[in-house]
Design an enzyme around this catalytic site. Structure first.
Site, PDB file in Angstrom:
ATOM      1  N   HIS A  35       0.852  -1.193   0.000  1.00 31.24           N
ATOM      2  CA  HIS A  35       0.000   0.000   0.000  1.00 31.24           C
ATOM      3  C   HIS A  35       0.883   1.236   0.000  1.00 31.24           C
ATOM      4  CE1 HIS A  35      -4.084  -1.364   0.738  1.00 31.24           C
ATOM      5  NE2 HIS A  35      -3.572  -2.338   1.461  1.00 31.24           N
ATOM      6  N   THR A  52      14.581  -7.163   0.829  1.00 29.56           N
ATOM      7  CA  THR A  52      14.016  -5.852   0.501  1.00 29.56           C
ATOM      8  C   THR A  52      14.515  -5.329  -0.840  1.00 29.56           C
ATOM      9  OG1 THR A  52      15.822  -4.756   1.661  1.00 29.56           O
ATOM     10  CG2 THR A  52      13.831  -5.217   2.938  1.00 29.56           C
ATOM     11  N   LYS A  53      15.620  -5.919  -1.345  1.00 31.97           N
ATOM     12  CA  LYS A  53      16.220  -5.424  -2.596  1.00 31.97           C
ATOM     13  C   LYS A  53      16.529  -6.601  -3.499  1.00 31.97           C
ATOM     14  CE  LYS A  53      18.103  -1.187  -0.890  1.00 31.97           C
ATOM     15  NZ  LYS A  53      18.738  -0.904   0.366  1.00 31.97           N
TER      16      LYS A  53
END
Ligand SMILES: CC(C)(COP(=O)(O)OP(=O)(O)OC[C@H]1O[C@@H](n2cnc3c(N)ncnc32)[C@H](O)[C@@H]1OP(=O)(O)O)[C@@H](O)C(=O)NCCC(=O)NCCS
Length: 147
Positions: free
Chosen positions: A72, A126-127
């Site tokens: 979101h 996260t990457k």
């Protein structure tokens, strides 16, 4: 459990192994595509809204892994988070061929895990992960490359 709405699709493939209590959820024009000889361990979840999740051939997803393909937007504080749109920059997940995603790992929206990469147990990815890299920890960092 496989769950889609009419606008979404889940593509299964040859020699797929899915263990107990796995959830594949795709809605709002989403797509989940599993390659050949993919393994998915107990209690893992692949969840996508308005995004594509792709898992390459011969990739193993261990137990309790979460592949979450959509964020979101949340930054505006004058709107409820659930009224904000989805983040269209960090979206979708691609996992290459011959990867191994360790138990309890979480892969976040927008991430590509390159061919042959290994994600350690409980890592939070996260990457993007380069091909043949081994990553561990939260946030996941490279500790070595496969030889
Ligand atoms: C990622 C993994 C494959 C690496 O194994 P390895 O190459 O033998 O790595 P090592 O044990 O030599 O560890 C190297 C370093 O990374 C650390 N490390 C290894 N795995 C880690 C993890 N999951 N989380 C955090 N740190 C980790 C070690 O503590 C070590 O740190 P140090 O150099 O400071 O001592 C393995 O640790 C792992 O997480 N396996 C997942 C197992 C699993 O989920 N199985 C499910 C069955 S399909």
């Amino acid at each position: 459990m496989l769950q889609t709405d009419k606008s979404s699709v889940i593509h299964l493939n040859d020699h797929l192994v899915i263990h107990s209590f796995v959830i594949l959820f795709a809605d709002q024009q989403s797509e989940i595509r599993l390659g050949k000889r993919v393994f998915i361990g107990d209690y893992s979840t692949i969840r996508t809204s308005r995004a594509k999740v792709s898992i390459g051939d011969n990739t193993m997803i261990a137990q309790n892994v979460k592949l979450i393909a959509t964020n979101h937007y949340y930054k505006r504080k004058d709107q409820l988070i659930h009224q904000q749109d989805i983040d269209t920059e960090k979206i979708g997940i691609t996992i290459g061929n011959d990867c191994w995603i360790g138990a309890g790992a979480i892969v976040l929206p927008g991430v590509t895990v390159g061919n042959g990469a290994v994600v350690g147990g409980n890592a939070v990815v996260t990457k993007d992960v380069p091909e043949y890299a081994v990553v561990v920890g939260n946030p996941a960092k490279i500790i070595r490359y496969r030889e």
